[in-house]
Design a protein around this motif. Sequence first.
Motif, PDB file in Angstrom:
ATOM      1  N   LEU A   1       4.376  -7.589   1.946  1.00  0.00           N
ATOM      2  CA  LEU A   1       3.802  -9.344   2.786  1.00  0.00           C
ATOM      3  C   LEU A   1       2.600  -9.146   2.490  1.00  0.00           C
ATOM      4  O   LEU A   1       2.040 -10.137   2.022  1.00  0.00           O
ATOM      5  N   HIS A   2       1.763  -8.503   2.717  1.00  0.00           N
ATOM      6  CA  HIS A   2       0.267  -8.099   2.828  1.00  0.00           C
ATOM      7  C   HIS A   2       0.048  -8.713   0.871  1.00  0.00           C
ATOM      8  O   HIS A   2      -1.149  -9.543   1.105  1.00  0.00           O
ATOM      9  N   ASP A   3       0.734  -7.934   0.051  1.00  0.00           N
ATOM     10  CA  ASP A   3      -0.034  -8.235  -1.519  1.00  0.00           C
ATOM     11  C   ASP A   3       0.686  -9.600  -1.922  1.00  0.00           C
ATOM     12  O   ASP A   3      -0.215 -10.229  -2.641  1.00  0.00           O
ATOM     13  N   ALA A   4       1.136  -9.834  -1.408  1.00  0.00           N
ATOM     14  CA  ALA A   4       1.929 -11.298  -2.027  1.00  0.00           C
ATOM     15  C   ALA A   4       1.658 -12.844  -1.245  1.00  0.00           C
ATOM     16  O   ALA A   4       1.734 -13.604  -1.493  1.00  0.00           O
ATOM     17  N   LEU A   5       1.256 -12.524   0.159  1.00  0.00           N
ATOM     18  CA  LEU A   5       0.095 -13.484   1.043  1.00  0.00           C
ATOM     19  C   LEU A   5      -1.396 -13.349   0.059  1.00  0.00           C
ATOM     20  O   LEU A   5      -1.972 -14.640  -0.426  1.00  0.00           O
ATOM     21  N   ASN A   6      -1.604 -12.226  -0.611  1.00  0.00           N
ATOM     22  CA  ASN A   6      -3.270 -12.336  -1.067  1.00  0.00           C
ATOM     23  C   ASN A   6      -3.221 -13.408  -2.285  1.00  0.00           C
ATOM     24  O   ASN A   6      -3.872 -13.775  -2.972  1.00  0.00           O
TER      25      ASN A   6
ATOM     26  N   ILE B   1      -4.537 -16.201   0.206  1.00  0.00           N
ATOM     27  CA  ILE B   1      -4.562 -16.300   1.539  1.00  0.00           C
ATOM     28  C   ILE B   1      -4.735 -15.284   1.850  1.00  0.00           C
ATOM     29  O   ILE B   1      -4.760 -13.614   1.575  1.00  0.00           O
ATOM     30  N   ASP B   2      -6.306 -15.008   2.280  1.00  0.00           N
ATOM     31  CA  ASP B   2      -6.819 -14.195   3.731  1.00  0.00           C
ATOM     32  C   ASP B   2      -6.017 -13.555   3.921  1.00  0.00           C
ATOM     33  O   ASP B   2      -5.647 -13.400   5.659  1.00  0.00           O
ATOM     34  N   THR B   3      -5.673 -12.086   3.792  1.00  0.00           N
ATOM     35  CA  THR B   3      -4.946 -11.319   5.024  1.00  0.00           C
ATOM     36  C   THR B   3      -5.930  -9.687   4.916  1.00  0.00           C
ATOM     37  O   THR B   3      -6.193  -9.000   4.555  1.00  0.00           O
ATOM     38  N   LEU B   4      -5.392  -9.179   5.649  1.00  0.00           N
ATOM     39  CA  LEU B   4      -6.222  -7.804   6.733  1.00  0.00           C
ATOM     40  C   LEU B   4      -4.886  -7.167   7.090  1.00  0.00           C
ATOM     41  O   LEU B   4      -4.066  -7.781   8.052  1.00  0.00           O
ATOM     42  N   LEU B   5      -4.547  -5.786   6.516  1.00  0.00           N
ATOM     43  CA  LEU B   5      -3.309  -5.050   6.707  1.00  0.00           C
ATOM     44  C   LEU B   5      -4.012  -3.634   7.979  1.00  0.00           C
ATOM     45  O   LEU B   5      -4.798  -2.754   7.320  1.00  0.00           O
ATOM     46  N   ASP B   6      -3.581  -3.773   8.947  1.00  0.00           N
ATOM     47  CA  ASP B   6      -4.204  -2.687   9.334  1.00  0.00           C
ATOM     48  C   ASP B   6      -3.275  -1.239   9.852  1.00  0.00           C
ATOM     49  O   ASP B   6      -1.958  -1.015  10.301  1.00  0.00           O
TER      50      ASP B   6
END
Length: 578
Positions: free
Chosen positions: A492-497, A501-506
């Motif tokens: 999901l992180h890769d798809a949103l980027n 869309i600026d996305t932060l994955l914890d």
Amino acid sequence: MLQSHIYIPTLKETPADAEVISHKLLLRSGMIRKVTSGIYTYLPLGLRALEKISRIVREEMNAAGAQEILMPMVQPGDLWQESGRWEHYGKELLRFKDRHDRHYCLGPTHEEVVTALVRDEIRSYRQLPLNLYQIQTKFRDEIRPRFGLMRGREFIMKDAYSFDRDEAGADASYQAMYDAYTRIFTRLGVRFRAVAADTGSIGGSFSHEFMVLAETGEDTLAVCRRCAYAANVEKAEVRLPAPTAPQAAGAPVAAVSTPGMRTVEEVAGYVGVAPHQVLKTVLVDADGSLVAVLVRGDREVNLVKVKNHLGATVVDLAVPEAVERATGAPLGFAGPVGLRGVPIYADQELMHGTDYVCGANVADTHLQHVDLLRDVALTGVADLRSITADDPCPACGGGVDLVRGIEVGHVFKLGTKYSEALHATFLDETGRERPLIMGCYGIGVSRVLAACIEQHHDAAGMILPPAVAPFEVHILPVSVREQASLEMAEALHDALNQEGIDTLLDDRDERPGVKFAEADLLGAPMQVIVGSKGLARGVVEVKDRRTGERRELPAETANAAFLAWRAEVLEGWCASLR
């Protein structure tokens, strides 16, 4: 961005010197760190937010026809001496000398530098209009820096300067900047008002402040409930009803003993009158000369109005020693009757009444039955007090509300103040030399970040507008040790980027409670929680940080489902600001 790859030094406890909520949360979220009083380092999250704000500012300034330049922070003193501000600006101007004993200053603003630039470049009306802007560090040596980025000494500012051939062109430039500012603050996602304002140390004839509405704001605004009128209380005119009938003077002045009674409330209660029947006599220092200002006891003197009425450069309350020398009495017993050697100005409202009580310029003594026209040698009468919530709107007569605001932008019509002082001229169509007509337009970029937080936060942390947030989405796998959860979060992180869309994955191996608490503190508008229990049911959970609403989305179509939900969240933000 992986959270393990970005420096976010969060704090559990609030530093002791942090007072307002934005200062507390900027420090706790690891966005800034204090270097010294009023000076901060911007850490990765803070810098990302500032860059987003700056990008919106640049886009709207460019669209309005302004052109970006970059001027030096260090400015030669001779330019400020030429404009006349070297001495008048005050101690906020940090002055120093170089090794050649030449005077310099750290720029708090750039009117002198940009005017000198243009005077050496502009020759003809054909080169006008011109609007130049920059985003740059400023320095003002505040006597008491406080509130973090709200009132620092070093700060980031966008300042623009327009140059026109005539008043019509200057009006068009002013309106273009006013409209650009309206678009900027709308895009940033803050509730704001543009209010009529005083021009202050910048000078000029006309200005508006752009205010973010927040309970912790330093400024008070008068906002009409019925029409579009809004003004800073420093500027808001007081509209008085017409007097029903002229009031004749009554009994002769009489002295009354008021032992230890200094305040309006004490005197009114002791003598047996309402506070509005007490004359408040305030002595001010106007460019080094004492002036007495009279207002009703239940009103406050407006020093900005006094300054403007007198045409003074600086007006402040007189020091106690000066008051006692002028009146011959201790503080609390000053009055206008028999006051000699001091000009006396009365607020216009006082002329609607009579039979006042005031200080007698004698210790422990007041005067009763004072009539201003009969007993006081008035120098003048004007609107000299601050508007109140009981006053009608100056524009339409409706009711006004007094609300708090944070100044984040200011637009000025400067006229020819700087162009005449620095001899910045052009040749018109007839070959006649004329001074350039100027405007200046500032936005406190770093202050905008603090103002966003003051307006958008809760007990858990920041709730940053999507346009300002360092990351729009914060993805939180409940446990990175659960392979399925981590893989889903990464996908999901890769798809949103890829969607921009600026996305932060914890991706840290932390307890869920720690992750969730820090996510709320950091204030990304949208959170995605991925856990094994949810995946077993074929869902991921999403949370709207602004409303706290949680929703489950199908894991199988998580990307598309998230984008649809994101559109709802963004519309909710827009609706909340209308």
